[in-house]
Design a protein around this motif. Structure first.
Motif, PDB file in Angstrom:
ATOM      1  N   GLN A  76       0.832  -1.204   0.000  1.00 52.06           N
ATOM      2  CA  GLN A  76       0.000   0.000   0.000  1.00 52.06           C
ATOM      3  C   GLN A  76       0.867   1.255   0.000  1.00 52.06           C
ATOM      4  OE1 GLN A  76      -2.264  -0.661   3.585  1.00 52.06           O
ATOM      5  NE2 GLN A  76      -3.947  -1.675   2.517  1.00 52.06           N
ATOM      6  N   ALA A  77       1.856   1.271   0.882  1.00 52.70           N
ATOM      7  CA  ALA A  77       2.733   2.436   0.990  1.00 52.70           C
ATOM      8  C   ALA A  77       3.541   2.645  -0.289  1.00 52.70           C
ATOM      9  CB  ALA A  77       3.660   2.278   2.197  1.00 52.70           C
ATOM     10  N   LEU A  78       4.001   1.564  -0.888  1.00 49.15           N
ATOM     11  CA  LEU A  78       4.764   1.678  -2.135  1.00 49.15           C
ATOM     12  C   LEU A  78       3.885   2.196  -3.273  1.00 49.15           C
ATOM     13  CD1 LEU A  78       6.917  -1.570  -1.957  1.00 49.15           C
ATOM     14  CD2 LEU A  78       7.764   0.789  -1.866  1.00 49.15           C
ATOM     15  N   THR A  79       2.635   1.782  -3.304  1.00 49.09           N
ATOM     16  CA  THR A  79       1.708   2.275  -4.324  1.00 49.09           C
ATOM     17  C   THR A  79       1.501   3.780  -4.173  1.00 49.09           C
ATOM     18  OG1 THR A  79       0.581   0.143  -4.441  1.00 49.09           O
ATOM     19  CG2 THR A  79      -0.615   2.045  -5.280  1.00 49.09           C
ATOM     20  N   ASP A  80       1.362   4.242  -2.933  1.00 45.13           N
ATOM     21  CA  ASP A  80       1.239   5.683  -2.705  1.00 45.13           C
ATOM     22  C   ASP A  80       2.517   6.405  -3.132  1.00 45.13           C
ATOM     23  OD1 ASP A  80      -1.399   5.750  -1.647  1.00 45.13           O
ATOM     24  OD2 ASP A  80      -0.648   4.963   0.248  1.00 45.13           O
ATOM     25  N   ARG A  81       3.663   5.819  -2.799  1.00 49.11           N
ATOM     26  CA  ARG A  81       4.939   6.434  -3.184  1.00 49.11           C
ATOM     27  C   ARG A  81       5.042   6.567  -4.698  1.00 49.11           C
ATOM     28  NH1 ARG A  81      10.409   3.077  -2.719  1.00 49.11           N
ATOM     29  NH2 ARG A  81       9.749   2.550  -4.842  1.00 49.11           N
ATOM     30  N   GLU A  82       4.677   5.524  -5.419  1.00 50.92           N
ATOM     31  CA  GLU A  82       4.755   5.555  -6.878  1.00 50.92           C
ATOM     32  C   GLU A  82       3.869   6.642  -7.471  1.00 50.92           C
ATOM     33  OE1 GLU A  82       3.748   1.589  -7.935  1.00 50.92           O
ATOM     34  OE2 GLU A  82       5.626   0.756  -7.128  1.00 50.92           O
ATOM     35  N   ALA A  83       2.800   6.996  -6.745  1.00 52.60           N
ATOM     36  CA  ALA A  83       1.908   8.070  -7.193  1.00 52.60           C
ATOM     37  C   ALA A  83       2.426   9.449  -6.799  1.00 52.60           C
ATOM     38  CB  ALA A  83       0.518   7.851  -6.615  1.00 52.60           C
ATOM     39  N   GLY A  84       3.529   9.489  -6.046  1.00 44.97           N
ATOM     40  CA  GLY A  84       4.105  10.758  -5.628  1.00 44.97           C
ATOM     41  C   GLY A  84       3.678  11.219  -4.252  1.00 44.97           C
ATOM     42  N   ALA A 331      15.622  21.148   4.343  1.00 41.54           N
ATOM     43  CA  ALA A 331      14.536  20.179   4.542  1.00 41.54           C
ATOM     44  C   ALA A 331      14.917  18.821   3.965  1.00 41.54           C
ATOM     45  CB  ALA A 331      13.263  20.682   3.876  1.00 41.54           C
ATOM     46  N   PRO A 332      14.339  17.740   4.486  1.00 42.68           N
ATOM     47  CA  PRO A 332      14.536  16.437   3.844  1.00 42.68           C
ATOM     48  C   PRO A 332      14.127  16.514   2.377  1.00 42.68           C
ATOM     49  CG  PRO A 332      13.465  16.169   5.972  1.00 42.68           C
ATOM     50  CD  PRO A 332      13.477  17.640   5.688  1.00 42.68           C
ATOM     51  N   ALA A 333      14.912  15.922   1.520  1.00 44.48           N
ATOM     52  CA  ALA A 333      14.676  16.023   0.075  1.00 44.48           C
ATOM     53  C   ALA A 333      13.626  15.006  -0.346  1.00 44.48           C
ATOM     54  CB  ALA A 333      15.977  15.824  -0.687  1.00 44.48           C
ATOM     55  N   ASP A 334      12.357  15.390  -0.168  1.00 43.63           N
ATOM     56  CA  ASP A 334      11.215  14.594  -0.609  1.00 43.63           C
ATOM     57  C   ASP A 334      10.544  15.391  -1.717  1.00 43.63           C
ATOM     58  OD1 ASP A 334      11.873  12.929   1.484  1.00 43.63           O
ATOM     59  OD2 ASP A 334      10.241  13.593   2.778  1.00 43.63           O
ATOM     60  N   LEU A 335      10.645  14.920  -2.942  1.00 39.25           N
ATOM     61  CA  LEU A 335      10.117  15.700  -4.059  1.00 39.25           C
ATOM     62  C   LEU A 335       9.737  14.790  -5.216  1.00 39.25           C
ATOM     63  CD1 LEU A 335      12.621  16.130  -6.419  1.00 39.25           C
ATOM     64  CD2 LEU A 335      13.603  17.237  -4.413  1.00 39.25           C
ATOM     65  N   VAL A 336       8.904  15.352  -6.083  1.00 38.20           N
ATOM     66  CA  VAL A 336       8.459  14.631  -7.272  1.00 38.20           C
ATOM     67  C   VAL A 336       8.721  15.522  -8.479  1.00 38.20           C
ATOM     68  CG1 VAL A 336       6.591  13.300  -8.306  1.00 38.20           C
ATOM     69  CG2 VAL A 336       6.594  13.698  -5.839  1.00 38.20           C
ATOM     70  N   VAL A 337       9.225  14.915  -9.546  1.00 40.47           N
ATOM     71  CA  VAL A 337       9.574  15.660 -10.751  1.00 40.47           C
ATOM     72  C   VAL A 337       8.641  15.231 -11.883  1.00 40.47           C
ATOM     73  CG1 VAL A 337      11.407  16.190 -12.401  1.00 40.47           C
ATOM     74  CG2 VAL A 337      11.974  15.811  -9.985  1.00 40.47           C
ATOM     75  N   TYR A 338       8.110  16.243 -12.588  1.00 39.11           N
ATOM     76  CA  TYR A 338       7.138  16.010 -13.664  1.00 39.11           C
ATOM     77  C   TYR A 338       7.660  16.539 -14.994  1.00 39.11           C
ATOM     78  CZ  TYR A 338       4.137  15.136  -9.687  1.00 39.11           C
ATOM     79  OH  TYR A 338       3.614  14.624  -8.526  1.00 39.11           O
ATOM     80  N   GLU A 339       7.051  16.089 -16.068  1.00 42.09           N
ATOM     81  CA  GLU A 339       7.429  16.469 -17.421  1.00 42.09           C
ATOM     82  C   GLU A 339       7.114  17.933 -17.709  1.00 42.09           C
ATOM     83  OE1 GLU A 339       9.000  15.654 -21.187  1.00 42.09           O
ATOM     84  OE2 GLU A 339       8.747  14.174 -19.584  1.00 42.09           O
ATOM     85  N   SER A 340       5.987  18.427 -17.160  1.00 46.62           N
ATOM     86  CA  SER A 340       5.549  19.784 -17.469  1.00 46.62           C
ATOM     87  C   SER A 340       4.989  20.448 -16.217  1.00 46.62           C
ATOM     88  CB  SER A 340       4.506  19.759 -18.593  1.00 46.62           C
ATOM     89  OG  SER A 340       3.399  18.950 -18.226  1.00 46.62           O
ATOM     90  N   ASP A 341       4.580  21.683 -16.352  1.00 44.63           N
ATOM     91  CA  ASP A 341       4.160  22.498 -15.216  1.00 44.63           C
ATOM     92  C   ASP A 341       2.816  22.035 -14.663  1.00 44.63           C
ATOM     93  OD1 ASP A 341       3.540  24.468 -13.399  1.00 44.63           O
ATOM     94  OD2 ASP A 341       3.852  26.150 -14.771  1.00 44.63           O
TER      95      ASP A 341
END
Length: 363
Positions: A76-84, A331-341
């Motif tokens: 469950q936690a990994l699925t949430d992580r994969e979603a960002g 801050a702890p480096a928790d971030l998500v990177v996307y293709e566009s804005d």
């Protein structure tokens, strides 16, 4: 990356809705905007970076029939992580998920302990089921077990009435909320209907989950008291199916659930327009799958919340509300990177390019 590796995130870093940087660096698992001197082993990630998303109503360790084993909770936690979703407010779970805190590769969890419900007035296997005289004791217990939150079940179907009805008398919730606040915890409550809301808000509650029962008469009270809502619209979408299952036995309840569903977008938009804080939560766990955070943000936009504000409800504003940092220096480096804005189109949230958790590229 090794312990001495440096991560370079470049492109556009959305440290705030209007605070856009060209790059950041991750050194020792933490964010810095100062280029490190003499960095040798550098990994570069490019795109539009956001703080790790927040799912403010999620249940890790909960299944359709109650607690699940650690392997299932991990999935469950990994699925949430994969979603960002890298920060979760676990709005009630019968499972002990403290072991997650020892895993740098799993989302951070803010726990509300176990649900506290009235006897035979909630889903079996989920909650402590008690009577009002014991509410203060159980609130104290869960306040000590949780991470600064306690979760009440404010209303549920009353089989004698054949409809949704409040679970607690006013004096019980006043005493319970006061006890939580005394112990430094905030209180939230599951509420579908209208009838429990005034007592809970006037008793000092901090947040309402679902909040489908918000009416024009109640909205000013919420706004005045600063009570937040987490609408969980991806869950409210299930109301018609739930109602269909109750047509024969509880027709009054079924009709009520359909009305709440029909006005759901108006309810959320009216709350936002009145200045009520609105945050993203999916209600994953139980009957809903994990990984729905992008879908919930899109639902808020459909309801009429401006895209940047819907984005804030799962990023900058949500993290501030929960007392956790975003992408500020150190801050702890928790971030998500996307293709566009994502400010231009929140649907991009459904396709993370990279997920960075505690400075490690985990996806």
């Amino acid at each position: 990356m090794s312990d001495h590796a440096v991560l370079h995130v470049k492109g556009r870093v959305l440290a705030g809705p209007d605070d856009v940087r060209d790059e950041l660096w991750v050194v020792g698992g933490r964010v810095t905007y100062d280029r490190p001197a003499g960095a040798g082993d550098v990994t570069t990630v490019a795109g539009w970076a956001l703080p790790g998303l927040v799912d403010a109503h999620c249940h890790v360790g909960l299944g359709a029939h109650g607690p699940v084993d650690a392997d299932t909770a991990e999935k469950q936690a990994l699925t949430d992580r994969e979603a960002g979703a890298l920060l979760i407010r676990d709005a009630g779970s019968p499972s002990d998920t403290r072991w997650v805190d020892d895993r740098d590769d799993l989302p951070k969890i803010i726990r509300a302990g176990r649900h506290i419900a009235r006897t035979r007035r909630y889903i079996r296997g989920y909650a402590h089921e008690i009577e009002p005289a014991d509410l203060v004791d159980y609130v104290g217990q869960e306040a000590r077990r949780g991470d600064g939150w306690v979760k009440l079940v404010g209303d549920w179907i009353d089989r004698g009435v054949g409809d949704l009805a409040p679970c607690w008398p006013r004096e019980a919730v006043e005493a319970g909320i006061a006890e939580a606040h005394r112990l430094g915890a905030r209180v939230t409550a599951h509420c579908f209907a209208e009838s429990s809301l005034r007592d809970l808000v006037e008793s000092g509650i901090d947040c309402i989950e679902h909040a489908t029962g918000l009416t024009p008469e109640l909205i000013p009270l919420f706004a005045e008291r600063g009570v937040a809502i987490v609408p969980t619209l991806v869950n409210i979408a299930t109301f018609p199916d739930l109602a269909a299952g109750g047509d024969d036995k509880y027709p009054r309840w079924s009709a009520h659930m359909r009305r709440l569903h029909e006005r759901r977008y108006d309810t959320v938009r009216d709350a936002y327009d009145a200045g009520i804080p609105v945050y993203v939560g999916t209600d994953a766990g139980g009957s809903l799958p994990h990984g729905l955070v992008a879908a919930e943000v899109a639902e808020l936009v459909t309801a009429g919340i401006p895209p940047v504000e819907a984005l804030a409800a799962t990023s900058w504003a949500a993290r501030a509300w929960l007392g956790r940092p975003g992408l500020e220096e150190g801050a702890p480096a928790d971030l998500v990177v996307y293709e566009s804005d994502p400010r231009a189109d929140v649907r991009v949230l459904a396709a993370p390019r990279r997920v960075v958790l505690n400075g490690l590229v985990v996806q």
